[in-house]
Design a protein around this motif. Structure first.
Motif, PDB file in Angstrom:
ATOM      1  N   HIS A   1       0.695  -1.114   0.028  1.00  8.38           N
ATOM      2  CA  HIS A   1       0.059   0.169   0.125  1.00  8.38           C
ATOM      3  C   HIS A   1       0.862   1.314   0.097  1.00  8.38           C
ATOM      4  O   HIS A   1       0.336   2.313   0.091  1.00  8.38           O
TER       5      HIS A   1
ATOM      6  N   HIS B   1     -12.455  -6.844   6.529  1.00 11.31           N
ATOM      7  CA  HIS B   1     -11.679  -6.600   5.287  1.00 11.31           C
ATOM      8  C   HIS B   1     -12.276  -5.845   4.177  1.00 11.31           C
ATOM      9  O   HIS B   1     -11.583  -5.306   3.176  1.00 11.31           O
TER      10      HIS B   1
ATOM     11  N   HIS C   1     -11.265  -2.470   4.154  1.00 10.00           N
ATOM     12  CA  HIS C   1     -10.045  -2.076   3.452  1.00 10.00           C
ATOM     13  C   HIS C   1     -10.165  -1.770   2.032  1.00 10.00           C
ATOM     14  O   HIS C   1      -9.599  -0.996   1.166  1.00 10.00           O
TER      15      HIS C   1
ATOM     16  N   SER D   1      -6.357   3.692   1.723  1.00  9.75           N
ATOM     17  CA  SER D   1      -6.326   2.831   3.012  1.00  9.75           C
ATOM     18  C   SER D   1      -5.138   2.752   3.667  1.00  9.75           C
ATOM     19  O   SER D   1      -4.181   2.003   3.211  1.00  9.75           O
TER      20      SER D   1
ATOM     21  N   SER E   1      -5.461   1.190   6.824  1.00 13.76           N
ATOM     22  CA  SER E   1      -6.234   0.681   7.889  1.00 13.76           C
ATOM     23  C   SER E   1      -6.493  -0.767   7.645  1.00 13.76           C
ATOM     24  O   SER E   1      -6.665  -1.210   6.337  1.00 13.76           O
ATOM     25  N   ASN E   2      -6.477  -1.759   8.523  1.00 11.13           N
ATOM     26  CA  ASN E   2      -6.928  -3.394   8.254  1.00 11.13           C
ATOM     27  C   ASN E   2      -6.091  -4.143   7.373  1.00 11.13           C
ATOM     28  O   ASN E   2      -6.524  -4.709   6.298  1.00 11.13           O
ATOM     29  N   PHE E   3      -4.652  -3.958   7.809  1.00 10.75           N
ATOM     30  CA  PHE E   3      -3.850  -4.713   6.650  1.00 10.75           C
ATOM     31  C   PHE E   3      -3.814  -6.114   7.084  1.00 10.75           C
ATOM     32  O   PHE E   3      -3.477  -6.916   6.039  1.00 10.75           O
TER      33      PHE E   3
ATOM     34  N   ASP F   1      -3.082  -4.792  13.432  1.00 11.90           N
ATOM     35  CA  ASP F   1      -3.660  -3.625  13.234  1.00 11.90           C
ATOM     36  C   ASP F   1      -3.921  -2.632  14.538  1.00 11.90           C
ATOM     37  O   ASP F   1      -3.653  -1.689  14.534  1.00 11.90           O
TER      38      ASP F   1
ATOM     39  N   ASP G   1      -5.833   0.519  12.596  1.00 10.46           N
ATOM     40  CA  ASP G   1      -7.069   0.185  12.556  1.00 10.46           C
ATOM     41  C   ASP G   1      -8.063   1.320  12.980  1.00 10.46           C
ATOM     42  O   ASP G   1      -9.244   1.066  13.131  1.00 10.46           O
TER      43      ASP G   1
ATOM     44  N   TYR H   1     -10.974   2.169  10.386  1.00  9.70           N
ATOM     45  CA  TYR H   1     -12.037   1.140  10.553  1.00  9.70           C
ATOM     46  C   TYR H   1     -12.737   1.333  11.909  1.00  9.70           C
ATOM     47  O   TYR H   1     -14.083   1.497  11.991  1.00  9.70           O
TER      48      TYR H   1
END
Length: 304
Positions: free
Chosen positions: A149, A238, A241, A248, A250-252, A260, A266, A269
């Motif tokens: 990302h 997910h 994401h 994003s 977040s939420n990898f 996260d 996170d 999220y």
């Protein structure tokens, strides 16, 4: 191939009678090479990629049956032809890359010591090793995903997987060929560190792909058994994401949520869920229909 010609020889070697499972394994694998057994993964992956997402295809095309209330992004509708195109792309990658990679990677299986013989592992041993595999894969995948990302990783590789901002089951393995290769590292790392039996390896490959299909399903079903697994992410986690996309951060994590939480990725999220709860309260108070939709606060999400 087992070093026994008869069950009697196997019984003598173990010093006890074979269990039912070991007898079945002996009858199936005694005359088959280890390479042949390893190549079962190709068949398992084909069956999983083809058949596990099919119930989700039915749910997506038969919205009149009341499944829409479980759709995470309810305004997005995938046609049958769009889902079939995704499947064809996945199968093309399977034939050109995944299958040949499985066929050629057998020496690494022998090198790390994954065995095919007797005795079979106990159920507790299998569960313990699968737990280790999931934990190792999840942690390693987290950092690879964060790299993908970044500007270079996303623009050159990861954007392919994010073509589906509202993911579907068939899109779980849909990715750039280089991403498929890279993500093979965390998948194999667990069995390499804690090698087990070939049956455990089969289960690991199958369960990891089934889990990926579930988290890309686009539906948050309340009866999903994985909701009872501690720190499990799931489809709703997910899906956020994918919705936010390139922006994003977040939420990898691929499976669990602890990475996260520990590394603070996170926050977007959690803010999103906070806004949802507020909208649901307003909906109850004012009788509006805002609660439950991503789209009521799109700009807020994208600015996080």
């Amino acid at each position: 191939m087992l070093p026994f010609n008869t069950i009697e020889e196997a019984t003598t070697f173990l010093g006890r009678n074979l269990t039912v499972a070991e007898t079945l394994w002996f009858n199936y694998s005694a005359q088959k090479s280890d390479y042949y057994l390893y190549c079962h993964n190709i068949l398992f992956l084909f069956l999983i990629f083809t058949f596990v997402p099919l119930p989700l295809v039915f749910v997506e095309t038969m919205r009149s049956l009341g499944f829409l209330k479980y759709k995470i992004q309810p305004k997005v509708k995938m046609s049958l032809s769009e889902m079939f195109r995704c499947y064809k792309d996945v199968m093309r990658m399977f034939v050109l890359l995944v299958g040949p990679l499985q066929l050629s990677s057998y020496p690494s299986i022998k090198m790390v010591g994954i065995r095919t013989g007797l005795p079979l592992p106990s159920m507790w041993e299998i569960l313990a090793q699968l737990t280790v595999y999931f934990m190792i894969e999840d942690y390693t995948n987290y950092w690879i995903h964060r790299f993908l990302h970044g500007k270079w990783g996303y623009e050159n590789i990861h954007w392919v997987h994010h073509e589906y901002s509202a993911p579907i089951g068939f899109a779980a393995p849909y990715a750039h060929w280089l991403e498929v290769l890279i993500l093979g590292i965390p998948t194999f790392l667990g069995p390499a560190i804690v090698p087990g039996h070939m049956i455990t390896f089969w289960l690991w490959i199958a369960l990891r792909q089934i889990e990926a299909i579930e988290t890309h399903s686009g539906y948050d079903f309340p009866w999903t058994p994985t909701k009872y697994i501690p720190f499990y992410g799931g489809a709703d986690y997910h899906d956020y994401h994918h919705y936010v996309g390139q922006q994003s951060q977040s939420n990898f994590a691929s499976v669990f949520t602890y990475c996260d939480y520990i590394y603070g990725t996170d926050k977007g999220y959690r803010y999103h869920k906070k806004v949802l709860r507020k909208l649901k309260v307003q909906s109850r108070i004012y009788g509006t229909q805002n609660g439950g939709s991503y789209y009521a606060f799109t700009q807020d999400l994208k600015s996080e």
